[in-house]
Design a protein around this motif. Structure first.
Motif, PDB file in Angstrom:
ATOM      1  N   VAL A 245       0.860  -1.187   0.000  1.00 54.54           N
ATOM      2  CA  VAL A 245       0.000   0.000   0.000  1.00 54.54           C
ATOM      3  C   VAL A 245       0.896   1.236   0.000  1.00 54.54           C
ATOM      4  CG1 VAL A 245      -1.770   1.286   1.258  1.00 54.54           C
ATOM      5  CG2 VAL A 245      -1.813  -1.226   1.259  1.00 54.54           C
ATOM      6  N   SER A 246       0.663   2.156  -0.926  1.00 57.43           N
ATOM      7  CA  SER A 246       1.475   3.372  -0.985  1.00 57.43           C
ATOM      8  C   SER A 246       0.981   4.396   0.039  1.00 57.43           C
ATOM      9  CB  SER A 246       1.409   3.998  -2.378  1.00 57.43           C
ATOM     10  OG  SER A 246       0.150   4.613  -2.592  1.00 57.43           O
ATOM     11  N   GLY A 247       1.833   5.384   0.322  1.00 62.90           N
ATOM     12  CA  GLY A 247       1.435   6.458   1.217  1.00 62.90           C
ATOM     13  C   GLY A 247       0.233   7.220   0.700  1.00 62.90           C
ATOM     14  N   LEU A 248       0.174   7.407  -0.608  1.00 62.86           N
ATOM     15  CA  LEU A 248      -0.989   8.084  -1.191  1.00 62.86           C
ATOM     16  C   LEU A 248      -2.256   7.261  -0.985  1.00 62.86           C
ATOM     17  CD1 LEU A 248       0.554   9.451  -4.510  1.00 62.86           C
ATOM     18  CD2 LEU A 248      -0.352  10.818  -2.606  1.00 62.86           C
ATOM     19  N   ASP A 249      -2.134   5.940  -1.077  1.00 61.14           N
ATOM     20  CA  ASP A 249      -3.292   5.073  -0.815  1.00 61.14           C
ATOM     21  C   ASP A 249      -3.738   5.177   0.643  1.00 61.14           C
ATOM     22  OD1 ASP A 249      -3.416   4.152  -3.418  1.00 61.14           O
ATOM     23  OD2 ASP A 249      -2.110   2.422  -3.022  1.00 61.14           O
ATOM     24  N   VAL A 250      -2.775   5.351   1.551  1.00 62.46           N
ATOM     25  CA  VAL A 250      -3.129   5.527   2.959  1.00 62.46           C
ATOM     26  C   VAL A 250      -3.961   6.792   3.135  1.00 62.46           C
ATOM     27  CG1 VAL A 250      -2.239   5.924   5.292  1.00 62.46           C
ATOM     28  CG2 VAL A 250      -1.103   4.277   3.790  1.00 62.46           C
ATOM     29  N   VAL A 251      -3.504   7.891   2.531  1.00 66.92           N
ATOM     30  CA  VAL A 251      -4.247   9.154   2.611  1.00 66.92           C
ATOM     31  C   VAL A 251      -5.655   8.987   2.049  1.00 66.92           C
ATOM     32  CG1 VAL A 251      -4.349  11.541   1.800  1.00 66.92           C
ATOM     33  CG2 VAL A 251      -2.169  10.575   2.544  1.00 66.92           C
ATOM     34  N   ASP A 252      -5.769   8.357   0.888  1.00 68.64           N
ATOM     35  CA  ASP A 252      -7.082   8.169   0.261  1.00 68.64           C
ATOM     36  C   ASP A 252      -8.003   7.317   1.131  1.00 68.64           C
ATOM     37  OD1 ASP A 252      -6.306   9.688  -1.895  1.00 68.64           O
ATOM     38  OD2 ASP A 252      -5.834   7.971  -3.187  1.00 68.64           O
ATOM     39  N   THR A 253      -7.440   6.283   1.768  1.00 69.53           N
ATOM     40  CA  THR A 253      -8.258   5.406   2.608  1.00 69.53           C
ATOM     41  C   THR A 253      -8.754   6.149   3.853  1.00 69.53           C
ATOM     42  OG1 THR A 253      -6.967   3.501   1.845  1.00 69.53           O
ATOM     43  CG2 THR A 253      -8.332   3.181   3.795  1.00 69.53           C
TER      44      THR A 253
END
Length: 316
Positions: A245-253
């Motif tokens: 999971v990318s950092g950007l995916d963490v933000v989106d989640t």
């Protein structure tokens, strides 16, 4: 596992509290060894029924041995460590003192008692050499920071004690653990705290990918490692989800869980001088040996974390 007494070093910390709770739920008596260094007030944590705190430092071998002789545990879970990488980089000697010398003290103490317990040792995926592919337990070990190196040395010590002294050792290479009760400002708690506070979220590099595994799943894996069916000697398993999971995916989640868009900006002070692009587990050995797999999806884990934080009105 049958009813027994277990010792958990670092049991007042993030993963330790989850493990202590799981062991108590199973009906075990649990003795927590912790110096409370990560608790701002140094006050004793609230422990579940059946758990007892014995304050002390794992680097004091005589202290650890005295607790082992008194309690005669079937399993010792060694979690005590400094695992926040910026703190390790700031004080390399302190990192090695706690993570490596502290581990040596615990392992030595275990060999000096009449009935040595099974030792379940928390290591880290940071021992691996950087790679794009999912890491298997027999991959090249080449850490890129002092934290990973301190844990690799701990693993080598554990292997030595298993081979030389016949100690039963189980090594859990933990990937990126998240969930409620985090004691260090890692990416997920930092993002959630900032999102709850409102305003622009300051971040470091969000392109890197990590294998996030929920703290409840990690506690279950550590308990599974202690089962007698694993035999003697040393056993090593990855504890991860098998998903990057990318950092950007963490933000989106997090944004999806909060039901609103989050504005982000790069803070250069949060950029690490050395950072591997991708860290991913191959968790098949844990599935084959322990029947364990990560059951909490990343989306569900983040959703629960955000909802709990919103309901409490406090930072995680």
């Amino acid at each position: 596992m049958s009813e027994s007494t277990d010792i958990v070093t670092g049991g007042a910390g993030f993963i330790g509290r989850a493990l202590v709770g799981q062991l108590a739920t199973l009906g075990h008596r649990v003795v927590v060894l912790d110096n409370l260094s990560l608790r701002a007030s140094r006050e004793a944590p609230v422990l579940p029924p059946g758990a007892e705190l014995v304050p002390g430092d794992v680097r004091d071998r005589s202290f650890v041995q005295s607790v082992l002789e008194r309690e005669r545990p079937s399993t010792l879970f060694h979690l005590a460590a400094i695992h926040y990488i910026p703190a390790c980089d700031e004080d390399p000697a302190g990192c090695v003192s706690v993570n490596t010398a502290g581990g040596a003290s615990v392992l030595e103490a275990c060999t000096r008692v009449e009935a040595p317990p099974t030792c379940v040792v928390a290591s880290t995926a940071a021992v691996y050499a950087p790679a794009e592919a999912a890491h298997r337990e027999d991959d090249l070990l080449r850490p890129i920071d002092i934290y990973g190196l301190s844990k690799l040395w701990l693993e080598q010590l554990a292997e030595l004690y298993a081979r030389r002294n016949g100690l039963r050792v189980r090594v859990a290479r933990l990937f990126n653990v998240y969930g409620p009760g985090e004691t260090n400002p890692h990416l997920i708690p930092s993002l959630v705290d900032q999102a709850l506070a409102g305003g622009v979220i300051q971040t470091g590099n969000l392109s890197t990918q990590r294998d996030y595994v929920h703290v409840g799943d990690v506690a279950n894996a550590l308990v599974a490692l202690a089962t007698p069916s694993q035999g003697d000697g040393i056993v090593c398993v990855n504890v991860g989800s098998g998903r990057a999971v990318s950092g950007l995916d963490v933000v989106d989640t997090i944004a999806h869980s909060m039901g609103r868009k989050l504005e982000i900006a790069t803070d250069v002070s949060r950029l690490r001088p050395v950072d591997r692009p991708r860290l991913l587990s191959d968790p098949r050995r844990a599935a084959d040996l322990l029947g364990w797999r990560a059951r909490v999806s990343f989306e569900d884990g983040i959703g629960d974390l955000v909802r709990e934080s919103l309901a409490a009105g406090v930072r995680i």
